[in-house]
Design a protein around this motif. Structure first.
Motif, PDB file in Angstrom:
ATOM      1  N   THR A   1       0.822  -1.208   0.000  1.00  0.00           N
ATOM      2  CA  THR A   1       0.000   0.000   0.000  1.00  0.00           C
ATOM      3  C   THR A   1       0.854   1.255   0.000  1.00  0.00           C
ATOM      4  O   THR A   1       1.747   1.426   0.830  1.00  0.00           O
ATOM      5  CB  THR A   1      -0.926   0.034   1.235  1.00  0.00           C
ATOM      6  OG1 THR A   1      -1.702  -1.159   1.267  1.00  0.00           O
ATOM      7  CG2 THR A   1      -1.851   1.238   1.170  1.00  0.00           C
ATOM      8  N   GLU A   2       0.576   2.123  -0.962  1.00  0.00           N
ATOM      9  CA  GLU A   2       1.102   3.491  -1.011  1.00  0.00           C
ATOM     10  C   GLU A   2      -0.099   4.430  -1.020  1.00  0.00           C
ATOM     11  O   GLU A   2      -1.231   3.986  -1.245  1.00  0.00           O
ATOM     12  CB  GLU A   2       1.951   3.687  -2.269  1.00  0.00           C
ATOM     13  CG  GLU A   2       3.247   2.894  -2.309  1.00  0.00           C
ATOM     14  CD  GLU A   2       4.367   3.584  -1.541  1.00  0.00           C
ATOM     15  OE1 GLU A   2       4.107   4.678  -1.015  1.00  0.00           O
ATOM     16  OE2 GLU A   2       5.472   3.026  -1.479  1.00  0.00           O
TER      17      GLU A   2
ATOM     18  N   LYS B   1      -1.102   6.511  -3.199  1.00  0.00           N
ATOM     19  CA  LYS B   1      -1.756   6.633  -4.507  1.00  0.00           C
ATOM     20  C   LYS B   1      -1.902   5.314  -5.253  1.00  0.00           C
ATOM     21  O   LYS B   1      -2.603   5.255  -6.264  1.00  0.00           O
ATOM     22  CB  LYS B   1      -0.987   7.625  -5.386  1.00  0.00           C
ATOM     23  CG  LYS B   1      -1.008   9.059  -4.882  1.00  0.00           C
ATOM     24  CD  LYS B   1      -2.419   9.657  -4.949  1.00  0.00           C
ATOM     25  CE  LYS B   1      -2.429  11.111  -4.559  1.00  0.00           C
ATOM     26  NZ  LYS B   1      -3.794  11.701  -4.645  1.00  0.00           N
ATOM     27  N   TRP B   2      -1.237   4.277  -4.811  1.00  0.00           N
ATOM     28  CA  TRP B   2      -1.325   3.003  -5.530  1.00  0.00           C
ATOM     29  C   TRP B   2      -1.023   1.842  -4.591  1.00  0.00           C
ATOM     30  O   TRP B   2      -0.580   2.028  -3.463  1.00  0.00           O
ATOM     31  CB  TRP B   2      -0.360   2.993  -6.721  1.00  0.00           C
ATOM     32  CG  TRP B   2       1.093   3.055  -6.344  1.00  0.00           C
ATOM     33  CD1 TRP B   2       1.827   4.175  -6.052  1.00  0.00           C
ATOM     34  CD2 TRP B   2       1.987   1.953  -6.195  1.00  0.00           C
ATOM     35  NE1 TRP B   2       3.115   3.852  -5.736  1.00  0.00           N
ATOM     36  CE2 TRP B   2       3.245   2.484  -5.828  1.00  0.00           C
ATOM     37  CE3 TRP B   2       1.862   0.580  -6.350  1.00  0.00           C
ATOM     38  CZ2 TRP B   2       4.348   1.679  -5.597  1.00  0.00           C
ATOM     39  CZ3 TRP B   2       2.970  -0.224  -6.122  1.00  0.00           C
ATOM     40  CH2 TRP B   2       4.194   0.334  -5.763  1.00  0.00           C
ATOM     41  N   GLY B   3      -1.298   0.648  -5.077  1.00  0.00           N
ATOM     42  CA  GLY B   3      -1.047  -0.537  -4.264  1.00  0.00           C
ATOM     43  C   GLY B   3      -1.214  -1.790  -5.089  1.00  0.00           C
ATOM     44  O   GLY B   3      -1.460  -1.747  -6.305  1.00  0.00           O
ATOM     45  N   ASN B   4      -1.091  -2.926  -4.425  1.00  0.00           N
ATOM     46  CA  ASN B   4      -1.233  -4.207  -5.112  1.00  0.00           C
ATOM     47  C   ASN B   4      -1.661  -5.275  -4.110  1.00  0.00           C
ATOM     48  O   ASN B   4      -1.170  -5.321  -2.981  1.00  0.00           O
ATOM     49  CB  ASN B   4       0.084  -4.617  -5.767  1.00  0.00           C
ATOM     50  CG  ASN B   4      -0.083  -5.826  -6.671  1.00  0.00           C
ATOM     51  OD1 ASN B   4      -0.514  -5.686  -7.824  1.00  0.00           O
ATOM     52  ND2 ASN B   4       0.253  -7.001  -6.190  1.00  0.00           N
TER      53      ASN B   4
ATOM     54  N   PRO C   1      -3.460  -5.027  -9.114  1.00  0.00           N
ATOM     55  CA  PRO C   1      -2.821  -3.721  -8.929  1.00  0.00           C
ATOM     56  C   PRO C   1      -3.875  -2.616  -9.003  1.00  0.00           C
ATOM     57  O   PRO C   1      -4.854  -2.717  -9.745  1.00  0.00           O
ATOM     58  CB  PRO C   1      -1.851  -3.635 -10.109  1.00  0.00           C
ATOM     59  CG  PRO C   1      -2.462  -4.501 -11.159  1.00  0.00           C
ATOM     60  CD  PRO C   1      -3.162  -5.616 -10.429  1.00  0.00           C
ATOM     61  N   ASN C   2      -3.686  -1.547  -8.215  1.00  0.00           N
ATOM     62  CA  ASN C   2      -4.658  -0.466  -8.223  1.00  0.00           C
ATOM     63  C   ASN C   2      -3.961   0.881  -8.148  1.00  0.00           C
ATOM     64  O   ASN C   2      -2.924   1.032  -7.504  1.00  0.00           O
ATOM     65  CB  ASN C   2      -5.653  -0.628  -7.066  1.00  0.00           C
ATOM     66  CG  ASN C   2      -4.972  -0.701  -5.716  1.00  0.00           C
ATOM     67  OD1 ASN C   2      -4.633   0.321  -5.113  1.00  0.00           O
ATOM     68  ND2 ASN C   2      -4.741  -1.925  -5.222  1.00  0.00           N
ATOM     69  N   VAL C   3      -4.544   1.853  -8.814  1.00  0.00           N
ATOM     70  CA  VAL C   3      -4.048   3.235  -8.812  1.00  0.00           C
ATOM     71  C   VAL C   3      -5.218   4.153  -8.489  1.00  0.00           C
ATOM     72  O   VAL C   3      -6.266   4.092  -9.160  1.00  0.00           O
ATOM     73  CB  VAL C   3      -3.450   3.614 -10.179  1.00  0.00           C
ATOM     74  CG1 VAL C   3      -3.021   5.075 -10.175  1.00  0.00           C
ATOM     75  CG2 VAL C   3      -2.285   2.715 -10.545  1.00  0.00           C
ATOM     76  N   TYR C   4      -5.065   4.996  -7.462  1.00  0.00           N
ATOM     77  CA  TYR C   4      -6.136   5.899  -7.057  1.00  0.00           C
ATOM     78  C   TYR C   4      -6.054   7.219  -7.825  1.00  0.00           C
ATOM     79  O   TYR C   4      -5.026   7.888  -7.828  1.00  0.00           O
ATOM     80  CB  TYR C   4      -6.081   6.153  -5.552  1.00  0.00           C
ATOM     81  CG  TYR C   4      -6.770   5.069  -4.753  1.00  0.00           C
ATOM     82  CD1 TYR C   4      -8.112   5.190  -4.414  1.00  0.00           C
ATOM     83  CD2 TYR C   4      -6.089   3.914  -4.381  1.00  0.00           C
ATOM     84  CE1 TYR C   4      -8.769   4.191  -3.703  1.00  0.00           C
ATOM     85  CE2 TYR C   4      -6.736   2.906  -3.675  1.00  0.00           C
ATOM     86  CZ  TYR C   4      -8.071   3.053  -3.342  1.00  0.00           C
ATOM     87  OH  TYR C   4      -8.709   2.053  -2.647  1.00  0.00           O
TER      88      TYR C   4
ATOM     89  N   TYR D   1     -10.678   4.771  -8.192  1.00  0.00           N
ATOM     90  CA  TYR D   1      -9.432   4.088  -8.515  1.00  0.00           C
ATOM     91  C   TYR D   1      -9.566   3.268  -9.790  1.00  0.00           C
ATOM     92  O   TYR D   1     -10.668   2.919 -10.230  1.00  0.00           O
ATOM     93  CB  TYR D   1      -8.999   3.180  -7.362  1.00  0.00           C
ATOM     94  CG  TYR D   1      -9.878   1.970  -7.136  1.00  0.00           C
ATOM     95  CD1 TYR D   1      -9.498   0.713  -7.607  1.00  0.00           C
ATOM     96  CD2 TYR D   1     -11.093   2.074  -6.455  1.00  0.00           C
ATOM     97  CE1 TYR D   1     -10.304  -0.397  -7.399  1.00  0.00           C
ATOM     98  CE2 TYR D   1     -11.890   0.969  -6.243  1.00  0.00           C
ATOM     99  CZ  TYR D   1     -11.494  -0.273  -6.721  1.00  0.00           C
ATOM    100  OH  TYR D   1     -12.293  -1.370  -6.520  1.00  0.00           O
TER     101      TYR D   1
ATOM    102  N   VAL E   1      -8.260  -0.411 -11.462  1.00  0.00           N
ATOM    103  CA  VAL E   1      -7.773  -1.704 -10.988  1.00  0.00           C
ATOM    104  C   VAL E   1      -7.514  -2.611 -12.185  1.00  0.00           C
ATOM    105  O   VAL E   1      -8.227  -2.572 -13.190  1.00  0.00           O
ATOM    106  CB  VAL E   1      -8.787  -2.365 -10.019  1.00  0.00           C
ATOM    107  CG1 VAL E   1     -10.098  -2.666 -10.721  1.00  0.00           C
ATOM    108  CG2 VAL E   1      -8.207  -3.633  -9.405  1.00  0.00           C
TER     109      VAL E   1
END
Length: 254
Positions: free
Chosen positions: A51-52, A54-57, A89-92, A98, A100
């Protein structure tokens, strides 16, 4: 392959102590029945979340294997197994919206699936988003390639020999819930896919689990998974419900 997956997740679990953004949960369980019914079952579950802001996986692995010893035999015979690997993977784009992606592989002896590959992307909304509570869902388009050991299906659907390649529209959702200083954590992942060119061709899946922490990194995991497939090889049931219990190993640092 099963041993390699266990080793991979254990390595990431130990590495995640050095990185607070990486959280790993690994569960191992099994069942032994002897007497009139001789069966040996083993199950493996792993969730790796990075988790970041703005994004994560999310990398999710579910699998089990079942052996049975026939009457008057000294050897166990593998009668079933199941393996699902999903990477999301996801980007907000904002706090709630977001994008995905989904890369999915599965195989199943019980469901008569040699291998299934599915990939695609979607856009979603997160009504609840915090380190302790997450609920999100996305809609998107996907493409699926499945190879079966047979070319005879329960429904009259398009196929090329023992291979089916179909487009999918669908909904993806996953999340978790925990409270500060509480030993209990709830997690879920779910999806629903339909073939827009043949509305009778649809699939759905739900995996729900509860983990109760016993010590700092060890707990008990109780899980339930339900899978439904309207198109299956002839003779295979269209739905499957499975409950599991196992030890859970967690590595995370806020």
């Amino acid at each position: 392959m099963w041993a390699a997956l266990c080793v991979l997740f254990m390595q990431f679990a130990s590495a995640s102590e050095a990185d607070a953004r990486l959280k790993t949960n690994v569960s191992l369980g099994g069942l032994l029945l002897t007497g009139n019914l001789n069966q040996l079952q083993a199950n493996f579950n792993g969730i790796m979340t990075y988790t970041e802001p703005k994004w994560g996986n999310d990398l999710i692995v579910n699998g089990y294997r079942i052996y049975m010893k026939p009457p008057e035999s000294t050897d166990y015979v593998r009668i079933g197994d199941n393996l699902l690997i999903s990477d999301l993977p996801n980007v907000y784009l904002s706090q709630k919206v977001y994008l995905v992606g989904l890369a999915h592989y599965s195989s199943s002896l019980l469901h008569q699936i040699d291998d299934r590959w599915l990939g695609g992307a979607g856009v979603g909304y997160t009504p609840v988003r915090s380190p302790q509570f997450l609920v999100r869902a996305a809609v998107g388009g996907f493409y699926e390639h499945t190879r079966y050991p047979s070319n005879v299906f329960n429904l009259d659907v398009a196929h090329s020999g023992n291979i089916r390649q179909v487009p999918r529209g669908g909904i993806l959702s996953n999340g978790w819930y925990s409270r500060t200083n509480s030993p209990v954590t709830l997690r879920y992942v779910a999806w629903y896919f339909i073939n827009p060119t043949d509305l009778q061709d649809r699939r759905h899946f739900l995996d729900v689990s509860t983990t109760v922490k016993i010590k700092k990194a060890i707990g008990v995991r109780i899980g339930m998974s339900y899978a439904g497939n309207s198109v299956v090889v002839k003779g295979v049931q269209t739905s499957d419900l499975r409950a599991t219990v196992g030890l859970n190993f967690t590595s995370q640092r806020q």
